[in-house]
Enzyme design. Structure first.
Site, PDB file in Angstrom:
ATOM      1  N   HIS A 135       1.629   4.827  -2.751  1.00 48.14           N
ATOM      2  CA  HIS A 135       1.819   6.233  -2.422  1.00 48.14           C
ATOM      3  C   HIS A 135       3.329   6.528  -2.860  1.00 48.14           C
ATOM      4  CE1 HIS A 135      -1.783   6.354  -0.582  1.00 48.14           C
ATOM      5  NE2 HIS A 135      -1.398   5.740   0.639  1.00 48.14           N
ATOM      6  N   HIS A 148       0.899  -1.252  -0.084  1.00 49.36           N
ATOM      7  CA  HIS A 148      -0.094   0.269   0.016  1.00 49.36           C
ATOM      8  C   HIS A 148       0.775   1.325  -0.094  1.00 49.36           C
ATOM      9  CE1 HIS A 148      -3.695   2.284   1.236  1.00 49.36           C
ATOM     10  NE2 HIS A 148      -2.807   3.279   1.797  1.00 49.36           N
ATOM     11  N   GLU A 149       1.921   1.388   1.099  1.00 49.55           N
ATOM     12  CA  GLU A 149       2.610   2.580   0.891  1.00 49.55           C
ATOM     13  C   GLU A 149       3.641   2.628  -0.217  1.00 49.55           C
ATOM     14  OE1 GLU A 149       1.839   4.811   3.254  1.00 49.55           O
ATOM     15  OE2 GLU A 149       0.402   3.316   4.207  1.00 49.55           O
TER      16      GLU A 149
END
Length: 189
Positions: free
Chosen positions: A95, A91-92
């Site tokens: 980003h 997920h990160e």
């Protein structure tokens, strides 16, 4: 005999920083993580192993976060299982990829953050059916977009620039473009 809750395997399941750092190292071997790191390198943003760090998070509600220019931080006091760490790293990394490829990305801009959160939720598998079941959400049809919207709003509410209806309005304004943007994947995994 009661265990200290801050010790490994403590009564609250809190992990020591070095335990979570070892879990992060395992995550770095996942094919999806390797793929994302390779694509970031191709975009000019090499991500070394020290980009990922386990830390004790004070006053943070999330389990991990991306800090532009500093890396990805996993909150050792908020994670318990390897699968959680795997999911957080992926997920990160979405980003981080967004931060790498965007020319004018401003994380304090509600719409910009909403877009990256939509992409991370969609592309990381955060809202996979089984994960939703484990969270107590039992909807069969349309669970993924609903889950992504719920999780995007939770993230946006932590941004002081997304007060009132700004969070929901920003998310809805960018939903179609960002949900359908699957880069660096050819399609949503």
């Amino acid at each position: 005999m009661a265990q200290d809750s801050s010790s490994p395997g403590g009564s609250l399941g809190v992990k020591a920083v070095d335990e979570v750092q070892a879990m992060i190292q395992k995550s770095l071997q996942l094919p999806k993580v390797k793929f994302l790191r390779q694509r970031m390198a191709e975009a000019g943003c090499t991500v070394k192993d020290n980009f990922f760090r386990a830390v004790v998070c004070q006053g943070r509600k999330g389990m991990a976060y991306f800090a532009p220019g500093h890396g990805i931080f996993v909150c050792s006091n908020h994670v318990t299982f390897q699968d959680e760490v795997n999911q957080l790293i992926i997920h990160e990394l979405i980003h981080a990829y967004d931060d790498c490829r965007a020319v004018n990305l401003r994380w304090n801009n509600c719409a910009h953050q909403a877009c990256s959160e939509i992409r991370a939720g969609h592309l990381s598998g955060d809202c996979h059916f089984m994960r939703e079941l484990l969270r107590g959400h039992f909807k069969l049809r349309g669970h993924e977009p609903e889950c992504i919207r719920r999780r995007v709003l939770l993230s946006l509410f932590s941004n002081p620039n997304c007060v009132g209806s700004a969070a929901k309005d920003s998310m809805e304004d960018v939903w179609d473009i960002c949900y359908n943007d699957t880069q660096p994947f050819d399609k949503a995994p």
